[in-house]
Design an enzyme around this catalytic site. Structure first.
Site, mmCIF file in Angstrom:
data_model
loop_
_atom_site.group_PDB
_atom_site.id
_atom_site.type_symbol
_atom_site.label_atom_id
_atom_site.label_comp_id
_atom_site.label_asym_id
_atom_site.label_seq_id
_atom_site.Cartn_x
_atom_site.Cartn_y
_atom_site.Cartn_z
ATOM 1 N N THR A 1 1.013 -1.042 -0.004
ATOM 2 C CA THR A 1 0.130 0.075 0.096
ATOM 3 C C THR A 1 1.069 1.253 0.014
ATOM 4 O O THR A 1 2.027 1.326 0.507
ATOM 5 C CB THR A 1 -1.053 -0.013 1.254
ATOM 6 N N GLY A 2 0.447 2.330 -0.514
ATOM 7 C CA GLY A 2 1.078 3.636 -0.743
ATOM 8 C C GLY A 2 2.426 3.239 -1.625
ATOM 9 O O GLY A 2 3.375 3.750 -1.471
ATOM 10 N N GLY A 3 2.128 2.470 -2.725
ATOM 11 C CA GLY A 3 3.064 1.833 -3.408
ATOM 12 C C GLY A 3 3.597 2.828 -4.632
ATOM 13 O O GLY A 3 4.504 2.301 -5.399
ATOM 14 N N GLY B 1 8.194 6.960 -3.005
ATOM 15 C CA GLY B 1 8.945 6.753 -1.898
ATOM 16 C C GLY B 1 9.273 5.375 -1.526
ATOM 17 O O GLY B 1 9.933 4.673 -2.331
ATOM 18 N N ILE B 2 9.190 4.938 -0.091
ATOM 19 C CA ILE B 2 9.414 3.733 0.394
ATOM 20 C C ILE B 2 8.587 2.743 -0.283
ATOM 21 O O ILE B 2 9.148 1.471 -0.768
ATOM 22 C CB ILE B 2 9.312 3.698 1.944
ATOM 23 N N GLY B 3 7.257 2.990 -0.450
ATOM 24 C CA GLY B 3 6.673 1.986 -1.233
ATOM 25 C C GLY B 3 7.124 1.594 -2.476
ATOM 26 O O GLY B 3 7.098 0.544 -2.887
ATOM 27 N N SER C 1 7.742 3.992 12.262
ATOM 28 C CA SER C 1 8.973 4.890 12.413
ATOM 29 C C SER C 1 9.573 4.947 13.804
ATOM 30 O O SER C 1 8.905 4.585 14.542
ATOM 31 C CB SER C 1 8.224 6.078 12.004
ATOM 32 N N TYR D 1 1.595 11.993 14.945
ATOM 33 C CA TYR D 1 2.340 10.961 14.129
ATOM 34 C C TYR D 1 3.035 9.744 14.945
ATOM 35 O O TYR D 1 2.620 8.801 14.783
ATOM 36 C CB TYR D 1 3.211 11.618 13.270
#
Length: 249
Positions: free
Chosen positions: A12-14, A17-19, A137, A150
């Site tokens: 997800t969130g791919g 960035g990191i995804g 995180s 956050y």
């Protein structure tokens, strides 16, 4: 043979960035990957960059209907799931005393609530011995000015991994948290109004990291690959920090 040959993964969130780096690494290692994101234009760019063995599914991780559509697509195309990387998240720094209800609700809704329901909806599709990676995180362990909301959401993910590891041990599904430190991704630009402001944030982070630099998405993707692969077959319930030592010393 590549380390994820024949595996099916959802990130997800791919689309950035990191995804995106994680999806690229997984495909390189032999997996077929489904990536999600809210912006079709970014998904299209990600698909072109990855090039093969990838399906994009536009959707919002906070929407139950969108999550259902995502996993229905996985079932229709591949039948089962081996790996979930729950990476969708947001950060909007506000100091205590100035935290808005809107920011609090949006941050908890995506980072904590959506992660839980993404994993819960994925679980029935997971093959025994599968891997769930929750992208947390180091903010979940450290006190950082402006990160009250956050940080609390990322601490929740660490708790999820502990509890779910106990609850689903009979199926051999390994659930771990991956906790990056400051990583140089587009999300950094969203924390300031100007490029100069974003660069100042980058410099401030680099100054407190023992390795004296921010991390790169590919470095986090390498850790995600470890947790997803058989290289970590006896690793469950951990929090793996990829932070240049920031939260370790």
């Amino acid at each position: 043979m590549s380390g994820l040959n024949g595996k099916v993964a959802v990130v997800t969130g791919g689309s950035s960035g990191i995804g995106l780096a994680t999806a690229q690494r997984f495909v390189k290692e032999g997996a077929y990957v489904f990536i999600t994101g809210r912006r079709q234009s970014e998904l299209d760019k990600a698909k072109a960059l990855i090039g093969k063995n990838v399906t994009t599914v536009r959707g919002d991780a906070t929407s139950s209907a969108d999550l259902d559509r995502l996993f229905e697509t996985v079932v229709q195309e591949k039948g089962k799931l081996d790996i979930l990387v729950a990476n969708s998240g947001r950060v909007e720094p506000e100091e205590f005393g100035k935290i808005s209800e809107d920011n609090f609700d949006k941050t908890f809704n995506l980072n904590a609530r959506a992660t839980l329901f993404t994993a819960q909806k994925a679980l029935p599709l997971m093959r025994d011995g599968g891997s769930i990676v929750l992208v947390g995180s180091i903010a979940g362990h450290k006190g950082i000015n402006g990160y009250t909301t956050y940080s609390a959401t990322k601490a929740a993910l660490r708790s999820y991994a502990r509890t779910w590891t106990q609850e689903f041990k009979d199926r051999g599904v390994r659930i771990n948290t991956l906790s990056p430190g400051p990583i140089d991704t587009p999300i950094m630009d969203g924390q300031a109004d100007t490029k100069e402001g974003a660069d100042a944030i980058r410099a401030a982070f680099a100054s407190v990291i023992p390795l004296a630099r921010m991390g790169q998405p590919e470095e986090v993707a390498a850790a995600a690959y470890f947790l997803a692969s058989e290289d970590s077959s006896f690793v469950a319930g951990i929090d793996l920090a990829v932070d240049g030592g920031m939260a370790q010393v």
